[in-house]
Motif scaffolding. Structure first.
Motif, PDB file in Angstrom:
ATOM      1  N   ASP A  19       0.934  -1.290  -0.082  1.00  0.00           N
ATOM      2  CA  ASP A  19      -0.029  -0.106   0.028  1.00  0.00           C
ATOM      3  C   ASP A  19       1.107   1.392  -0.119  1.00  0.00           C
ATOM      4  N   GLU A  20       0.695   2.055   1.141  1.00  0.00           N
ATOM      5  CA  GLU A  20       1.672   3.268   1.156  1.00  0.00           C
ATOM      6  C   GLU A  20       2.897   3.037   1.521  1.00  0.00           C
ATOM      7  N   GLU A  21       3.216   1.911   2.195  1.00  0.00           N
ATOM      8  CA  GLU A  21       4.557   1.318   2.998  1.00  0.00           C
ATOM      9  C   GLU A  21       5.518   0.748   2.017  1.00  0.00           C
ATOM     10  N   TYR A  22       6.502   0.429   2.431  1.00  0.00           N
ATOM     11  CA  TYR A  22       7.559  -0.509   1.678  1.00  0.00           C
ATOM     12  C   TYR A  22       8.034  -1.605   2.821  1.00  0.00           C
ATOM     13  N   GLN A  23       8.659  -2.486   2.272  1.00  0.00           N
ATOM     14  CA  GLN A  23       9.177  -3.718   3.243  1.00  0.00           C
ATOM     15  C   GLN A  23      10.454  -4.328   2.818  1.00  0.00           C
ATOM     16  N   ILE A  24      11.396  -4.443   3.520  1.00  0.00           N
ATOM     17  CA  ILE A  24      12.656  -5.157   3.286  1.00  0.00           C
ATOM     18  C   ILE A  24      12.723  -6.360   4.324  1.00  0.00           C
ATOM     19  N   SER A  25      13.209  -7.575   4.070  1.00  0.00           N
ATOM     20  CA  SER A  25      13.678  -8.494   5.024  1.00  0.00           C
ATOM     21  C   SER A  25      15.006  -8.605   5.026  1.00  0.00           C
ATOM     22  N   PHE A  26      15.425  -8.980   6.104  1.00  0.00           N
ATOM     23  CA  PHE A  26      17.055  -9.261   6.371  1.00  0.00           C
ATOM     24  C   PHE A  26      17.184 -10.541   7.159  1.00  0.00           C
ATOM     25  N   HIS A  27      18.020 -11.406   6.761  1.00  0.00           N
ATOM     26  CA  HIS A  27      18.260 -12.540   7.763  1.00  0.00           C
ATOM     27  C   HIS A  27      19.159 -11.865   8.811  1.00  0.00           C
ATOM     28  N   THR A  28      18.977 -12.278   9.977  1.00  0.00           N
ATOM     29  CA  THR A  28      19.646 -11.986  11.049  1.00  0.00           C
ATOM     30  C   THR A  28      21.466 -11.945  10.876  1.00  0.00           C
ATOM     31  N   SER A  29      21.923 -13.041  10.109  1.00  0.00           N
ATOM     32  CA  SER A  29      23.125 -12.776   9.748  1.00  0.00           C
ATOM     33  C   SER A  29      23.670 -11.685   9.085  1.00  0.00           C
ATOM     34  N   ARG A  30      22.809 -10.976   8.385  1.00  0.00           N
ATOM     35  CA  ARG A  30      23.154  -9.626   7.808  1.00  0.00           C
ATOM     36  C   ARG A  30      22.886  -8.411   8.544  1.00  0.00           C
ATOM     37  N   PHE A  31      22.124  -8.679   9.849  1.00  0.00           N
ATOM     38  CA  PHE A  31      21.914  -7.397  10.789  1.00  0.00           C
ATOM     39  C   PHE A  31      23.248  -7.113  11.378  1.00  0.00           C
ATOM     40  N   LEU A  32      23.264  -5.622  11.264  1.00  0.00           N
ATOM     41  CA  LEU A  32      24.803  -4.997  11.827  1.00  0.00           C
ATOM     42  C   LEU A  32      25.949  -5.249  11.509  1.00  0.00           C
ATOM     43  N   GLU A  33      26.095  -5.685  10.130  1.00  0.00           N
ATOM     44  CA  GLU A  33      27.183  -5.627   9.365  1.00  0.00           C
ATOM     45  C   GLU A  33      27.584  -4.209   9.122  1.00  0.00           C
ATOM     46  N   TYR A  34      28.902  -4.004   9.411  1.00  0.00           N
ATOM     47  CA  TYR A  34      29.597  -2.652   9.088  1.00  0.00           C
ATOM     48  C   TYR A  34      28.801  -1.705  10.144  1.00  0.00           C
ATOM     49  N   THR A  35      28.887  -2.237  11.420  1.00  0.00           N
ATOM     50  CA  THR A  35      28.287  -1.683  12.565  1.00  0.00           C
ATOM     51  C   THR A  35      29.256  -1.737  13.762  1.00  0.00           C
ATOM     52  N   ASN A  36      29.494  -0.702  14.788  1.00  0.00           N
ATOM     53  CA  ASN A  36      30.320  -0.672  15.661  1.00  0.00           C
ATOM     54  C   ASN A  36      30.068  -1.546  16.800  1.00  0.00           C
ATOM     55  N   GLN A  37      31.019  -2.203  17.320  1.00  0.00           N
ATOM     56  CA  GLN A  37      31.215  -3.265  18.246  1.00  0.00           C
ATOM     57  C   GLN A  37      30.217  -3.321  19.460  1.00  0.00           C
ATOM     58  N   ASP A  38      30.159  -1.897  20.003  1.00  0.00           N
ATOM     59  CA  ASP A  38      29.345  -1.604  21.162  1.00  0.00           C
ATOM     60  C   ASP A  38      27.579  -1.945  20.822  1.00  0.00           C
ATOM     61  N   ILE A  39      27.305  -1.560  19.552  1.00  0.00           N
ATOM     62  CA  ILE A  39      25.898  -1.547  19.175  1.00  0.00           C
ATOM     63  C   ILE A  39      25.639  -3.321  19.082  1.00  0.00           C
TER      64      ILE A  39
END
Length: 538
Positions: A19-39
């Protein structure tokens, strides 16, 4: 402190319109790639509650290689499917900026070769400028992933002529809480002068009363989280070997009726350790540099040290040998010996000055269904280990083939001879048949994504000493920190203050550096450290 999201897909078809929104799915293995260690530590164990904290920050929707456009978006919903290990992000697009491609470069008939070359260089500088402003790392532009970046995206966009359309007050107003910090247990030390400059400018814009309130709320959230963690950790915390063995005995007996076998893994830093093999671990915030170079590194080691692998005719044997020398592989060491795991958990870390760090350790118990345990010669093991011989581009082609099968009606759940027209799949089967000529080229897609518990041959001194087995990770595999149906997980906290006494008890039981890592060098090191410990007690 401000954050913004990078939600990047491989193709625009992975962005679904709802409808008026969009959706993207991510496998958890791709979550927080290229992200600081503390996060990453904050999201070590995923919950719907901590994922919802991310909705307040602005998001940039990008396509690999910055194709077509970059969109500023507002996340409306985040849904975590713990069974399938997928995260679904719903968002509204606020503003899209068209991104030039090489096809957009205008050439004239009178252009010389040098002029054409300079126009290509200008285009490369244009893309590099966008990439650097958005804090993209070297290969990040080629990855389907979800990153969280540190910085104020509205300040960043105001300083980049290509992104200035995002810096509009009406868009800023859509994110009233975007300057609220995440409840990190350890705040990030910004060393980049650019980042410090952004945050300094942001600080001047923030009302002092609001700033104080936000700091107080963050402190309260952090204290509540630490209190909850302390309460949970004290439930399974031990201070003596006897306590530890009573706890292990109790847990192990409860598993006999469930047809499970218990394995152990110890590590010295409970807070920052993730259940990932070394190959899958991120280097700082630079992404999965080891995984991206898996085949090249694998072949380089075989090429430069061929005699070391003369006796290995299976890829699993090669990987266990490489693992022995701390080479990044898709194997994670586990042990059948609870005392060996306790020894690793009691390792004492020191800072650059030689002072001991106050860091708690942890022993993780893996209760594994016996029906799911494999041996070194299993066909499933050959399928997963031979992924090491594929380049990252070839693994992407294999993923594309799998995705094509999932979209068929009905979906196909197996790769077979009909897929030999795909050169990557044909090459992959060839690698497997090098060690198993009889192998029938039927591979269950679900098996490629599994984590397997594998009992290896006791051919190396260290594996024998540590009663070693392995967890073998497949294509984009991830073992949830809280476990799953196959792997029940229990954690035993080893407090920093108890490590020395536990090591002394283990030494009496002949569990020490000399027996865990049998070699002349480590025997000499053990004897030296024993003399020092005795001297310190006098």
């Amino acid at each position: 402190m401000s954050y913004f999201h990078i939600l990047q897909v491989s193709t625009e078809h992975q962005i679904k319109q709802l409808d008026e929104e969009y959706q993207i799915s991510f496998h958890t293995s791709r979550f927080l790639e290229y992200t600081n260690q503390d996060i990453r530590i904050l999201y070590k164990i995923l919950t719907q509650e901590n994922l919802d904290l991310l909705k307040k920050y602005p998001a940039l929707i990008t396509i690999e290689r910055f194709e077509k456009e970059i969109s500023l978006a507002q996340i409306t919903t985040i849904i975590y499917d713990s069974k399938e290990q997928n995260i679904y992000v719903n968002f509204k697009k606020l503003k899209s900026i068209n991104i030039k491609t090489r096809d957009d470069i205008e050439f004239n008939e009178e252009d010389t070769r040098e002029t054409r070359r300079e126009k290509f260089k200008d285009f490369d500088r244009y893309l590099r400028d966008i990439k650097e402003s958005l804090k993209f790392e070297e290969r990040e532009i080629y990855r389907h992933h979800w990153a969280i970046k540190i910085g104020n995206i509205f300040t960043i966009s105001s300083n980049n002529s290509h992104l200035q359309a995002f810096n509009t007050q009406s868009y800023v107003d859509q994110f009233p809480d975007y300057k609220q910090p995440l409840p990190l247990t350890q705040y990030i030390d910004l060393k980049s002068t650019i980042e410090v400059g952004y945050e300094a400018q942001t600080t001047l814009e923030v009302n002092k009363a609001q700033e104080a309130q936000e700091a107080q709320e963050a402190q309260e959230a952090q204290e509540a989280q630490e209190a909850q963690e302390a309460q949970e950790n004290d439930r399974l915390s031990i201070s003596t070997v006897a306590e530890y063995m009573r706890l292990i005995d109790k847990i192990s007996k409860s598993m006999i009726k469930e047809e499970r076998e218990v394995f152990f893994r110890g590590h010295s830093n409970a807070a920052s350790y993730f259940l990932q093999p070394s190959l899958f671990r991120q280097y700082k915030d630079k992404g999965s540099i080891y995984l991206n170079s898996e085949r090249n590194s694998f072949m380089e080691l075989l090429t430069t040290e061929p005699k070391s692998f003369d006796n290995e005719n299976r890829c699993f044997g090669i990987l266990t040998h490489m693992q022995h020398y701390s080479f990044p592989t898709r194997l994670l060491d586990i042990s059948s010996n609870p005392l060996a795991a306790l020894y690793f958990a009691c390792e004492i870390k020191k800072d650059n000055k030689g002072d001991e760090l106050d860091i708690d350790g942890e022993v993780i118990l893996f209760s594994v269904k016996k029906s799911e345990i494999k041996y070194f010669d299993s066909d499933s093991v050959s399928c997963l280990t031979n992924l090491a011989k594929l380049t990252e581009e070839q693994k992407d082609e294999l993923r594309d083939l799998i995705n094509d099968h999932s979209r068929k009606i009905p979906p196909r759940d197996t790769l077979d001879t009909t897929d030999f027209n795909n050169l990557t799949y044909a090459r992959y089967i060839h690698f497997i048949r090098q060690e198993k000529p009889y192998f029938e080229p039927k591979v269950k897609i679900e098996d490629l994504k599994k984590v397997l518990c594998v009992k290896g041959q006791l051919t190396q001194d260290r594996i024998i000493a540590q009663a070693g087995s392995f967890l073998l990770f497949g294509l984009d595999s991830k073992l949830p920190e809280e476990g799953n149906d196959i792997f029940n997980i229990t954690r035993v906290k080893i407090k920093s203050k108890n490590k020395k006494d536990l090591l002394n008890e283990l030494d009496l039981l002949k569990v020490n550096l000399r027996t865990i890592y049998p070699s002349l060098e480590n025997t000499a090191k053990y004897l030296k450290e024993k003399l020092e410990r005795e001297a310190d007690t006098k």
